[in-house]
Design a protein around this motif. Structure first.
Motif, PDB file in Angstrom:
ATOM      1  N   PHE A 227     -13.416   6.287  -0.572  1.00 57.20           N
ATOM      2  CA  PHE A 227     -12.078   5.759  -0.840  1.00 57.20           C
ATOM      3  C   PHE A 227     -11.867   4.542   0.053  1.00 57.20           C
ATOM      4  O   PHE A 227     -12.163   4.574   1.244  1.00 57.20           O
ATOM      5  CB  PHE A 227     -11.027   6.834  -0.556  1.00 57.20           C
ATOM      6  CG  PHE A 227      -9.647   6.478  -1.011  1.00 57.20           C
ATOM      7  CD1 PHE A 227      -9.234   6.792  -2.297  1.00 57.20           C
ATOM      8  CD2 PHE A 227      -8.764   5.831  -0.166  1.00 57.20           C
ATOM      9  CE1 PHE A 227      -7.953   6.464  -2.734  1.00 57.20           C
ATOM     10  CE2 PHE A 227      -7.487   5.503  -0.590  1.00 57.20           C
ATOM     11  CZ  PHE A 227      -7.080   5.813  -1.879  1.00 57.20           C
ATOM     12  N   LEU A 228     -11.331   3.445  -0.504  1.00 51.81           N
ATOM     13  CA  LEU A 228     -11.336   2.151   0.178  1.00 51.81           C
ATOM     14  C   LEU A 228      -9.936   1.723   0.602  1.00 51.81           C
ATOM     15  O   LEU A 228      -9.051   1.487  -0.226  1.00 51.81           O
ATOM     16  CB  LEU A 228     -11.939   1.086  -0.741  1.00 51.81           C
ATOM     17  CG  LEU A 228     -13.391   1.331  -1.183  1.00 51.81           C
ATOM     18  CD1 LEU A 228     -13.783   0.370  -2.296  1.00 51.81           C
ATOM     19  CD2 LEU A 228     -14.341   1.213   0.005  1.00 51.81           C
ATOM     20  N   PHE A 229      -9.747   1.611   1.935  1.00 52.95           N
ATOM     21  CA  PHE A 229      -8.535   1.042   2.522  1.00 52.95           C
ATOM     22  C   PHE A 229      -8.815  -0.397   2.955  1.00 52.95           C
ATOM     23  O   PHE A 229      -9.948  -0.760   3.246  1.00 52.95           O
ATOM     24  CB  PHE A 229      -8.113   1.823   3.769  1.00 52.95           C
ATOM     25  CG  PHE A 229      -7.251   3.020   3.513  1.00 52.95           C
ATOM     26  CD1 PHE A 229      -5.869   2.909   3.491  1.00 52.95           C
ATOM     27  CD2 PHE A 229      -7.813   4.275   3.339  1.00 52.95           C
ATOM     28  CE1 PHE A 229      -5.066   4.024   3.288  1.00 52.95           C
ATOM     29  CE2 PHE A 229      -7.029   5.399   3.130  1.00 52.95           C
ATOM     30  CZ  PHE A 229      -5.643   5.270   3.108  1.00 52.95           C
ATOM     31  N   GLN A 230      -7.751  -1.195   3.045  1.00 50.29           N
ATOM     32  CA  GLN A 230      -7.864  -2.548   3.577  1.00 50.29           C
ATOM     33  C   GLN A 230      -6.492  -2.990   4.048  1.00 50.29           C
ATOM     34  O   GLN A 230      -5.478  -2.488   3.571  1.00 50.29           O
ATOM     35  CB  GLN A 230      -8.409  -3.498   2.513  1.00 50.29           C
ATOM     36  CG  GLN A 230      -9.060  -4.760   3.041  1.00 50.29           C
ATOM     37  CD  GLN A 230      -8.104  -5.935   3.082  1.00 50.29           C
ATOM     38  OE1 GLN A 230      -7.062  -5.910   2.431  1.00 50.29           O
ATOM     39  NE2 GLN A 230      -8.434  -6.956   3.847  1.00 50.29           N
ATOM     40  N   GLU A 246      -8.351   0.243  -2.664  1.00 51.68           N
ATOM     41  CA  GLU A 246      -7.622   1.249  -3.423  1.00 51.68           C
ATOM     42  C   GLU A 246      -6.311   1.588  -2.722  1.00 51.68           C
ATOM     43  O   GLU A 246      -5.356   2.034  -3.356  1.00 51.68           O
ATOM     44  CB  GLU A 246      -8.464   2.511  -3.574  1.00 51.68           C
ATOM     45  CG  GLU A 246      -9.735   2.299  -4.368  1.00 51.68           C
ATOM     46  CD  GLU A 246     -10.584   3.536  -4.389  1.00 51.68           C
ATOM     47  OE1 GLU A 246     -10.426   4.349  -5.329  1.00 51.68           O
ATOM     48  OE2 GLU A 246     -11.414   3.707  -3.460  1.00 51.68           O
ATOM     49  N   ALA A 247      -6.275   1.391  -1.427  1.00 59.16           N
ATOM     50  CA  ALA A 247      -5.055   1.574  -0.648  1.00 59.16           C
ATOM     51  C   ALA A 247      -4.960   0.429   0.346  1.00 59.16           C
ATOM     52  O   ALA A 247      -5.956   0.023   0.941  1.00 59.16           O
ATOM     53  CB  ALA A 247      -5.062   2.915   0.084  1.00 59.16           C
ATOM     54  N   VAL A 248      -3.761  -0.107   0.509  1.00 58.17           N
ATOM     55  CA  VAL A 248      -3.519  -1.236   1.395  1.00 58.17           C
ATOM     56  C   VAL A 248      -2.537  -0.794   2.468  1.00 58.17           C
ATOM     57  O   VAL A 248      -1.455  -0.278   2.158  1.00 58.17           O
ATOM     58  CB  VAL A 248      -2.958  -2.448   0.624  1.00 58.17           C
ATOM     59  CG1 VAL A 248      -2.686  -3.609   1.575  1.00 58.17           C
ATOM     60  CG2 VAL A 248      -3.931  -2.869  -0.477  1.00 58.17           C
ATOM     61  N   PHE A 249      -2.925  -1.007   3.718  1.00 54.56           N
ATOM     62  CA  PHE A 249      -2.064  -0.658   4.845  1.00 54.56           C
ATOM     63  C   PHE A 249      -1.154  -1.836   5.161  1.00 54.56           C
ATOM     64  O   PHE A 249      -1.612  -2.947   5.406  1.00 54.56           O
ATOM     65  CB  PHE A 249      -2.930  -0.286   6.059  1.00 54.56           C
ATOM     66  CG  PHE A 249      -2.145  -0.033   7.320  1.00 54.56           C
ATOM     67  CD1 PHE A 249      -0.923   0.597   7.288  1.00 54.56           C
ATOM     68  CD2 PHE A 249      -2.649  -0.425   8.551  1.00 54.56           C
ATOM     69  CE1 PHE A 249      -0.195   0.839   8.444  1.00 54.56           C
ATOM     70  CE2 PHE A 249      -1.937  -0.190   9.720  1.00 54.56           C
ATOM     71  CZ  PHE A 249      -0.710   0.435   9.666  1.00 54.56           C
ATOM     72  N   LEU A 250       0.163  -1.587   5.138  1.00 57.40           N
ATOM     73  CA  LEU A 250       1.160  -2.619   5.405  1.00 57.40           C
ATOM     74  C   LEU A 250       1.810  -2.406   6.767  1.00 57.40           C
ATOM     75  O   LEU A 250       2.032  -1.271   7.177  1.00 57.40           O
ATOM     76  CB  LEU A 250       2.264  -2.580   4.342  1.00 57.40           C
ATOM     77  CG  LEU A 250       1.886  -2.804   2.875  1.00 57.40           C
ATOM     78  CD1 LEU A 250       3.116  -2.547   2.008  1.00 57.40           C
ATOM     79  CD2 LEU A 250       1.358  -4.204   2.668  1.00 57.40           C
ATOM     80  N   GLY A 251       2.153  -3.511   7.403  1.00 58.03           N
ATOM     81  CA  GLY A 251       2.962  -3.454   8.620  1.00 58.03           C
ATOM     82  C   GLY A 251       4.151  -4.373   8.478  1.00 58.03           C
ATOM     83  O   GLY A 251       4.550  -5.037   9.445  1.00 58.03           O
TER      84      GLY A 251
END
Length: 472
Positions: A227-230, A246-251
């Motif tokens: 599973f791919l985060f970025q 597949e999932a994007v980490f937001l700040g």
């Protein structure tokens, strides 16, 4: 904005294999066990707590170098425990998987730190061991010290780092998706044939940075590709996320920015032939539940007393490469002449009214801007509002371990479950199946899948022979 139907948010615990990660100074609180990060039980017990709360994953951040100097050197990072010592998070994955049944295990790994052939092998091994619960947070590198640790003279230019990342993931995709056919592993005891040689393929990658013959040494794992985060926020980073994540980490600092950023990256993904809902967005937040709203102000004030404002300024300075350590914390930000902080001056002046904003204000709001303190009902309201702004999940930060997560699981999760904002039970399958419900493997729309069947009979076998001839 129209109201969408209530749907469960996804939750990951945002942690790091270190003492002080995001909120600086609170590791000193008597109730904190954050300094026990060297103890395996510390992480296994946390994972059990998260699974009890039906979290989707534990998400490990990581760095492979020191932040840029603060007051001319790195002393502050060591004295504050600010992401140093920092242990390898991937080493924890097997133990966490063995102690849990459903919890996903995501860890950060930079393209800088390991050759893609060996990294792909390690990931596939872990995906087998966890029955398909591994996720990779793909990062480049923005720390000059990390570059020097791996033999480079200095930091690779920003867009060149993403070109590097493009080739890096290309190698791993070829190994994960194309090297073994699904039915290559036979383990036929009667015929004495363990694998079908004709269904295992070299990839013969020749690129600017890497030459990898193959084949992949690990048979297809439950997810094949993890599973791919970025988490890239730049122009190049957004394009990379639109194609790979597949999932994007937001700040993002507020919900308006979240709606803007999620809409933008989804639009880019659609332009690449993916669906808008092929990406899930996880906003970083941390919450502190209280029994009443009146109690919230007292708890906030008590927490603020523990915040190491100098540590927060050091963290920000080290991240952006501008040393604020020579300025007093009460220096008005308008007196700082460095061109690189003009955007910071703008947003901090919007938050502080009635007096000039100072560097102390910068540090304080960095520590508290993404914090929600209040009753479980208030917290649920806030999380629902983030969801309406395009967010699919929360990467839940902490001010101390394990208290931050124990309080969330015991006090907030029941309210979220009543409102349908978090799952009440896990579904079966791999992490990808749990998140998307469309199968264990990447969908055909993801560009990694173009390597499925690409190295078999015909052109693939001819490529094998050409590579062998070139090597002799």
């Amino acid at each position: 904005m129209s109201q969408e139907p209530v749907r469960p948010l996804h939750f990951a615990a945002f942690v790091m294999n270190t003492t002080s990660h995001i909120v600086q100074g609170t590791w000193r609180r008597p109730s904190s066990r954050s300094a026990d990060f060297n103890d395996l039980d510390h992480w296994v017990n946390l994972a059990k707590t998260l699974e009890r709360g039906k979290f989707d994953a534990i998400f490990f951040a990581d760095v492979v170098g020191l932040y840029a100097p603060y007051r001319g050197d790195e002393r502050k990072y060591f004295e504050a425990g600010l992401q140093v010592p920092s242990n390898d998070p991937s080493v924890l994955a097997s133990a966490i998987a063995y102690a849990t049944e459903h919890l996903g295990i995501a860890f950060t790994a930079s393209i800088l730190q390991e050759h893609p052939f060996n990294f792909a092998r390690r990931i596939s091994t872990l995906d087998h061991a966890t029955k398909g619960r591994i996720a990779w947070n793909i990062v480049t590198n923005y720390l000059p010290n990390a570059s020097r640790n791996f033999g480079l003279e200095g930091l690779t230019a920003h867009d060149a780092r993403y070109a590097w990342a493009d080739e890096y993931v290309d190698v791993t995709y070829k190994l994960w998706e194309g090297s073994w056919d699904d039915d290559a592993l036979l383990q036929d005891r009667e015929r004495g044939v363990h694998a079908d040689y004709d269904k295992v393929h070299r990839i013969n990658h020749v690129g600017e940075r890497y030459q990898v013959e193959g084949p992949h040494l690990v048979s297809p794992s439950p997810q094949r590709t993890p599973f791919l985060f970025q988490a890239g926020a730049s122009e190049a980073g957004r394009n990379f996320a639109a194609q790979n994540a597949e999932a994007v980490f937001l700040g993002t600092p507020n919900r308006e920015a979240a709606l803007r950023d999620t809409s933008d990256i989804r639009r880019r993904a659609v332009a690449l032939g993916r669906r808008a809902d092929d990406l899930k967005f996880f906003q970083g937040l941390y919450v502190v539940p209280t029994s009443t709203e009146a109690e919230a102000a007292r708890v906030a004030a008590e927490l603020d007393e523990w915040i190491d404002h100098d540590g927060h300024l050091a963290h920000m300075s080290g991240s952006i490469g501008i040393d604020f350590g020579h300025d007093d914390l009460d220096t008005p930000v308008g007196e700082i002449k460095t061109e690189g902080v003009q955007s910071m001056i703008g947003w901090i002046n919007d938050l502080v009214t009635g007096r000039p904003a100072t560097l102390r204000d910068v540090a304080h709001h960095t520590a508290t801007n993404l914090r929600i303190i209040g009753t479980p009902e208030k917290i649920a309201d806030e999380l629902a509002a983030w969801q309406q702004s395009g967010v699919d999940g929360i990467n839940l930060m902490n001010y101390e371990i394990p208290t931050s997560y124990e309080d969330f699981v015991d006090q907030v999760i029941p309210t979220l479950q009543k409102r349908g904002l978090i799952q009440s039970e896990y579904s079966d399958g791999t992490l990808r199946q749990k998140i998307f419900g469309e199968g264990d493997r990447l969908p055909d729309r993801h560009h990694a899948t173009r390597y499925r069947g690409a190295f078999g009979a015909g052109a693939g076998k001819a490529g094998d022979e050409a590579f062998a001839g070139a090597a002799n």
